[in-house]
Write a protein that holds these residues in place. Structure first.
Motif, short mmCIF file in Angstrom:
data_model
loop_
_atom_site.label_atom_id
_atom_site.label_comp_id
_atom_site.label_asym_id
_atom_site.label_seq_id
_atom_site.Cartn_x
_atom_site.Cartn_y
_atom_site.Cartn_z
N ASP A 1 16.66 64.48 46.11
CA ASP A 1 16.26 65.62 45.28
C ASP A 1 15.26 65.21 44.20
O ASP A 1 14.32 65.95 43.90
CB ASP A 1 17.48 66.28 44.63
N LEU A 2 15.47 64.04 43.61
CA LEU A 2 14.53 63.56 42.59
C LEU A 2 13.15 63.32 43.19
O LEU A 2 12.13 63.67 42.58
CB LEU A 2 15.06 62.29 41.94
N LEU A 3 13.10 62.73 44.36
CA LEU A 3 11.81 62.48 45.00
C LEU A 3 11.10 63.78 45.36
O LEU A 3 9.87 63.87 45.28
CB LEU A 3 11.98 61.60 46.24
N LYS A 4 11.86 64.81 45.72
CA LYS A 4 11.27 66.10 46.06
C LYS A 4 10.61 66.78 44.85
O LYS A 4 9.77 67.65 45.02
CB LYS A 4 12.33 67.04 46.63
N LEU A 5 10.99 66.37 43.64
CA LEU A 5 10.40 66.97 42.44
C LEU A 5 8.94 66.57 42.25
O LEU A 5 8.22 67.20 41.48
CB LEU A 5 11.20 66.56 41.19
N ASN A 6 8.52 65.51 42.93
CA ASN A 6 7.13 65.02 42.80
C ASN A 6 6.73 64.85 41.34
O ASN A 6 5.71 65.36 40.90
CB ASN A 6 6.16 65.96 43.52
N LEU A 7 7.56 64.14 40.59
CA LEU A 7 7.26 63.89 39.19
C LEU A 7 5.97 63.10 39.06
O LEU A 7 5.60 62.33 39.96
CB LEU A 7 8.41 63.14 38.53
N ALA A 8 5.30 63.27 37.97
CA ALA A 8 4.03 62.56 37.72
C ALA A 8 4.27 61.06 37.80
O ALA A 8 5.35 60.58 37.46
CB ALA A 8 3.47 62.94 36.37
N PRO A 9 3.26 60.31 38.25
CA PRO A 9 3.41 58.84 38.32
C PRO A 9 3.87 58.27 36.99
O PRO A 9 3.38 58.65 35.93
CB PRO A 9 2.00 58.37 38.67
N GLY A 10 4.86 57.39 37.06
CA GLY A 10 5.39 56.73 35.87
C GLY A 10 6.56 57.45 35.22
O GLY A 10 7.22 56.89 34.37
N LYS A 11 6.83 58.70 35.62
CA LYS A 11 7.96 59.42 35.01
C LYS A 11 9.30 58.98 35.60
O LYS A 11 10.32 59.03 34.93
CB LYS A 11 7.80 60.92 35.17
N LEU A 12 9.32 58.61 36.87
CA LEU A 12 10.56 58.18 37.52
C LEU A 12 10.45 56.69 37.79
O LEU A 12 9.60 56.25 38.56
CB LEU A 12 10.79 58.95 38.81
N THR A 13 11.29 55.92 37.09
CA THR A 13 11.23 54.46 37.27
C THR A 13 12.61 53.93 37.59
O THR A 13 13.59 54.59 37.44
CB THR A 13 10.70 53.76 35.99
#
Length: 113
Positions: free
Chosen positions: A101-113
């Protein structure tokens, strides 16, 4: 930076808290940390109980936000309930579902580490 802890009482609430924070417009960064999985007695570090066999890997998260109109505009929320820390088939499925589910959010680069 101010640090607070999320109050969650079950694994569903832990996963929901992480997803809620991931969707927050003030999110600066979401850090996920997963410990090593211990599967056999000989893997457990000397001096530790075999609880590591039953309760690993451990998933923890820290959500960092920039909040306008505050003195130190960064706040961190620690999400580390033992609910998602236990390695059982059902919890392993919850962790996989959460990361999907987190990957599906397509967060901006660097927001999910």
């Amino acid at each position: 930076m101010t640090v607070i802890r999320a109050v969650t009482h079950n694994t569903g609430a832990v996963a929901q808290a992480i997803l809620t924070y991931a969707n927050h417009p003030g999110l600066k960064e979401l850090r996920l940390a997963v410990t090593r999985a211990y599967r056999y007695d000989e893997d457990v570090p000397e001096g530790n109980s075999n609880n590591l066999l039953q309760n690993s890997p451990i998933l923890q998260a820290v959500a960092v936000f920039d909040l306008p109109y505050t003195v130190n505009n960064s706040i961190a929320v620690v999400i580390d309930s033992p609910g998602l820390s236990m390695q059982r088939d059902a919890r392993a499925g919850e962790v996989k579902h959460l990361t999907s589910d987190l990957l599906k959010l397509n967060l901006a680069p660097g927001k999910l580490t």
